[in-house]
Design a protein around this motif. Structure first.
Motif, PDB file in Angstrom:
ATOM      1  N   PHE A  60       0.818  -1.190   0.008  1.00 13.88           N
ATOM      2  CA  PHE A  60      -0.086  -0.310   0.159  1.00 13.88           C
ATOM      3  C   PHE A  60       0.973   1.298   0.108  1.00 13.88           C
ATOM      4  N   SER A  61       0.550   2.331  -0.788  1.00 12.79           N
ATOM      5  CA  SER A  61       1.159   3.596  -0.802  1.00 12.79           C
ATOM      6  C   SER A  61       0.436   4.449   0.391  1.00 12.79           C
ATOM      7  N   GLU A  62       1.111   5.486   0.775  1.00 12.93           N
ATOM      8  CA  GLU A  62       0.579   6.291   1.962  1.00 12.93           C
ATOM      9  C   GLU A  62      -0.962   6.824   1.326  1.00 12.93           C
ATOM     10  N   ALA A  63      -0.985   7.445   0.215  1.00 13.92           N
ATOM     11  CA  ALA A  63      -2.306   7.748  -0.296  1.00 13.92           C
ATOM     12  C   ALA A  63      -3.379   6.677  -0.290  1.00 13.92           C
ATOM     13  N   THR A  64      -3.109   5.354  -0.603  1.00 10.90           N
ATOM     14  CA  THR A  64      -3.967   4.233  -0.567  1.00 10.90           C
ATOM     15  C   THR A  64      -4.419   3.994   0.944  1.00 10.90           C
ATOM     16  N   LEU A  65      -3.595   4.386   1.881  1.00 15.73           N
ATOM     17  CA  LEU A  65      -3.881   3.871   3.176  1.00 15.73           C
ATOM     18  C   LEU A  65      -4.449   4.905   3.745  1.00 15.73           C
ATOM     19  N   SER A  66      -4.247   6.046   3.357  1.00 12.11           N
ATOM     20  CA  SER A  66      -5.151   7.099   4.182  1.00 12.11           C
ATOM     21  C   SER A  66      -6.728   6.734   4.467  1.00 12.11           C
ATOM     22  N   ARG A 140     -16.436   5.047   0.609  1.00 11.56           N
ATOM     23  CA  ARG A 140     -16.855   5.320  -0.746  1.00 11.56           C
ATOM     24  C   ARG A 140     -15.416   5.562  -1.614  1.00 11.56           C
ATOM     25  N   THR A 141     -14.274   5.862  -1.216  1.00 12.56           N
ATOM     26  CA  THR A 141     -13.035   5.856  -2.034  1.00 12.56           C
ATOM     27  C   THR A 141     -12.204   4.813  -1.993  1.00 12.56           C
ATOM     28  N   LEU A 142     -12.729   3.577  -1.176  1.00 13.62           N
ATOM     29  CA  LEU A 142     -12.071   2.276  -1.161  1.00 13.62           C
ATOM     30  C   LEU A 142     -12.226   1.722  -2.447  1.00 13.62           C
ATOM     31  N   PRO A 143     -11.120   0.626  -2.626  1.00 18.20           N
ATOM     32  CA  PRO A 143     -11.354  -0.006  -3.798  1.00 18.20           C
ATOM     33  C   PRO A 143     -12.554  -0.724  -4.219  1.00 18.20           C
ATOM     34  N   ASP A 144     -12.777  -1.107  -5.182  1.00 19.37           N
ATOM     35  CA  ASP A 144     -14.054  -1.916  -5.396  1.00 19.37           C
ATOM     36  C   ASP A 144     -13.810  -3.245  -5.685  1.00 19.37           C
ATOM     37  N   GLU A 145     -14.722  -4.142  -4.539  1.00 18.38           N
ATOM     38  CA  GLU A 145     -14.404  -5.518  -4.842  1.00 18.38           C
ATOM     39  C   GLU A 145     -14.668  -6.266  -5.919  1.00 18.38           C
ATOM     40  N   ARG A 146     -15.682  -5.919  -6.711  1.00 18.90           N
ATOM     41  CA  ARG A 146     -15.903  -6.479  -7.960  1.00 18.90           C
ATOM     42  C   ARG A 146     -14.652  -6.230  -9.086  1.00 18.90           C
ATOM     43  N   ALA A 147     -14.120  -4.995  -9.149  1.00 21.35           N
ATOM     44  CA  ALA A 147     -13.018  -4.965 -10.042  1.00 21.35           C
ATOM     45  C   ALA A 147     -11.918  -5.803  -9.449  1.00 21.35           C
ATOM     46  N   ARG A 148     -11.658  -5.771  -8.083  1.00 20.02           N
ATOM     47  CA  ARG A 148     -10.421  -6.668  -7.558  1.00 20.02           C
ATOM     48  C   ARG A 148     -10.558  -8.152  -8.148  1.00 20.02           C
ATOM     49  N   ILE A 184     -18.473  -3.287   4.181  1.00 17.60           N
ATOM     50  CA  ILE A 184     -18.175  -4.824   4.527  1.00 17.60           C
ATOM     51  C   ILE A 184     -16.545  -4.777   4.961  1.00 17.60           C
ATOM     52  N   HIS A 185     -16.385  -5.956   6.049  1.00 20.91           N
ATOM     53  CA  HIS A 185     -14.948  -6.026   6.141  1.00 20.91           C
ATOM     54  C   HIS A 185     -14.138  -6.615   5.224  1.00 20.91           C
ATOM     55  N   GLY A 186     -14.823  -7.856   4.354  1.00 24.59           N
ATOM     56  CA  GLY A 186     -14.214  -8.260   2.989  1.00 24.59           C
ATOM     57  C   GLY A 186     -13.202  -9.416   3.557  1.00 24.59           C
ATOM     58  N   ASP A 187     -12.958  -9.565   4.765  1.00 20.89           N
ATOM     59  CA  ASP A 187     -11.698 -10.577   4.985  1.00 20.89           C
ATOM     60  C   ASP A 187     -11.713 -11.151   6.677  1.00 20.89           C
ATOM     61  N   LEU A 188     -12.960 -11.410   6.996  1.00 21.94           N
ATOM     62  CA  LEU A 188     -13.050 -11.769   8.442  1.00 21.94           C
ATOM     63  C   LEU A 188     -12.947 -13.088   8.543  1.00 21.94           C
ATOM     64  N   PHE A 189     -11.669 -13.347   8.493  1.00 27.87           N
ATOM     65  CA  PHE A 189     -11.038 -14.797   8.908  1.00 27.87           C
ATOM     66  C   PHE A 189     -10.740 -15.080  10.322  1.00 27.87           C
ATOM     67  N   ARG A 190     -10.344 -16.154  10.752  1.00 27.98           N
ATOM     68  CA  ARG A 190     -10.312 -16.356  12.206  1.00 27.98           C
ATOM     69  C   ARG A 190      -9.180 -15.691  12.571  1.00 27.98           C
ATOM     70  N   ASP A 191      -7.974 -15.264  11.693  1.00 30.70           N
ATOM     71  CA  ASP A 191      -6.854 -14.557  12.264  1.00 30.70           C
ATOM     72  C   ASP A 191      -6.992 -13.164  12.274  1.00 30.70           C
ATOM     73  N   CYS A 211     -14.876  -2.588   1.828  1.00 32.12           N
ATOM     74  CA  CYS A 211     -15.329  -1.837   0.861  1.00 32.12           C
ATOM     75  C   CYS A 211     -16.802  -1.851   0.671  1.00 32.12           C
ATOM     76  N   LEU A 212     -17.318  -1.191  -0.196  1.00 30.58           N
ATOM     77  CA  LEU A 212     -18.940  -1.282  -0.375  1.00 30.58           C
ATOM     78  C   LEU A 212     -19.325  -2.591  -1.097  1.00 30.58           C
ATOM     79  N   GLU A 213     -20.146  -3.273  -0.605  1.00 30.78           N
ATOM     80  CA  GLU A 213     -20.647  -4.685  -1.462  1.00 30.78           C
ATOM     81  C   GLU A 213     -21.909  -5.212  -0.710  1.00 30.78           C
TER      82      GLU A 213
END
Length: 310
Positions: A60-66, A140-148, A184-191, A211-213
């Protein structure tokens, strides 16, 4: 999480000093695959013990993380058990460590639960319902899961002929399902969850796939980890508990969409693991086994194909 960037104690101590913390000990976190993470014991200016976590981001870049950091702060203010970033003396939540963006957060109490029972699953469902009620604006500015997912689908050539054909048909059906506007969280695994000694959920980590989904997709990601056996076979008792916890906390979902999302989410993590980072320099877990999600995808697709033309 694995450690790819190496830091010695003097470097960690220098960073902690910017937060008025004194290093006592540090160790690489044992779970995860994408970033470099340390579990740190420190003391504050009043000599009180402070447990914190340092994450150095490898991709991640700083701009992406913000926006993710803004989201974490918002969720913490909303009462969710998430680790909001700490601020240094200059009021910054984002730092540079070894030339890479880094964040220091409080270490939430509890431990990961890798052998969940129905009660653990019920609490995960309730947590997801609470998350899905949060305002969507910070995401709303986070990456789109469908695109991912579309990006991962470019690697379908790595699958066998039958699985590749099944995956393509599945994704055709998923594209017909309108995207959601739920956080959504998108990654809610046990860890990525913590429980205390009494079995109470005390923390949710790693929102960097948020993201939004549709809520069904988030439920599917969780169910495929919390409610499957070691062989990847669904465990109905745990599935029922997670979904009951979600409904009891006023969560709403469409069963038909969830059934489709279970196969889609299994495919997504199968592909992401196939192309995930593997480093011989890593200390810790490294990349997770793609075969695990190959098996889960097989079970989910088989169940889906018995009811639908996929």
């Amino acid at each position: 999480m694995s450690v790819y960037t190496r830091l010695d104690d003097s470097e960690l101590a220098s960073l902690l000093d910017e937060y008025d913390l004194r290093l006592e000990s540090a160790q690489a976190a044992p779970h995860g695959i994408e970033n470099s993470t340390w579990l740190i014991q420190a003391r504050d200016r009043y000599q009180y013990p402070r447990a914190v976590v340092l994450t150095v981001f490898e991709r991640f870049s700083e701009a992406t993380l913000s926006p993710y950091l803004t989201l974490l702060s918002t969720l913490a203010q909303g009462g969710l058990p998430v680790p909001a970033p700490l601020l240094d003396r200059a009021g910054r939540s984002l730092r540079k460590v070894a030339g890479k963006p880094a964040v220091l957060v409080p270490r939430l109490p509890g431990q990961h639960c890798f052998r969940p029972d129905s009660e653990h699953c019920r609490q995960v469902g309730a947590l997801l319902a609470a998350l899905h009620r949060q305002p969507s604006a910070p995401a709303r500015t986070l990456p789109d899961e469908r695109a991912r997912l579309a990006g991962f689908a470019e690697h379908l050539c790595r699958l066998g002929d039958d699985d590749r054909r099944h995956a393509r048909r599945l994704l055709q059906h998923w594209r017909k399902v309108p995207p959601g506007e739920v956080l959504i969280h998108g990654d809610l695994f046990r860890d990525n969850a913590l429980f205390n000694d009494s079995g109470r959920l005390t923390g949710v980590l790693d929102f960097y796939n948020a993201c939004l989904e549709r809520p069904e997709y988030d439920l599917a990601v969780a169910l495929n980890d919390w409610a499957v056996s070691a062989e990847g076979r669904p465990v109905p008792r745990r599935e029922a508990a997670l979904l009951a916890g979600y409904r009891e906390a006023d969560g709403v979902y469409e069963p038909a969409v969830l059934e489709l999302a279970l196969a889609v989410a299994a495919l997504r993590f199968w592909l992401s693991r196939l192309i995930g980072p593997v480093s011989g320099d890593a200390e810790g877990q490294g990349s997770k086994d793609p075969a695990e999600y190959s098996r889960i995808f097989g079970y989910r697709f088989e169940a889906l194909s018995q009811r639908y033309d996929v």
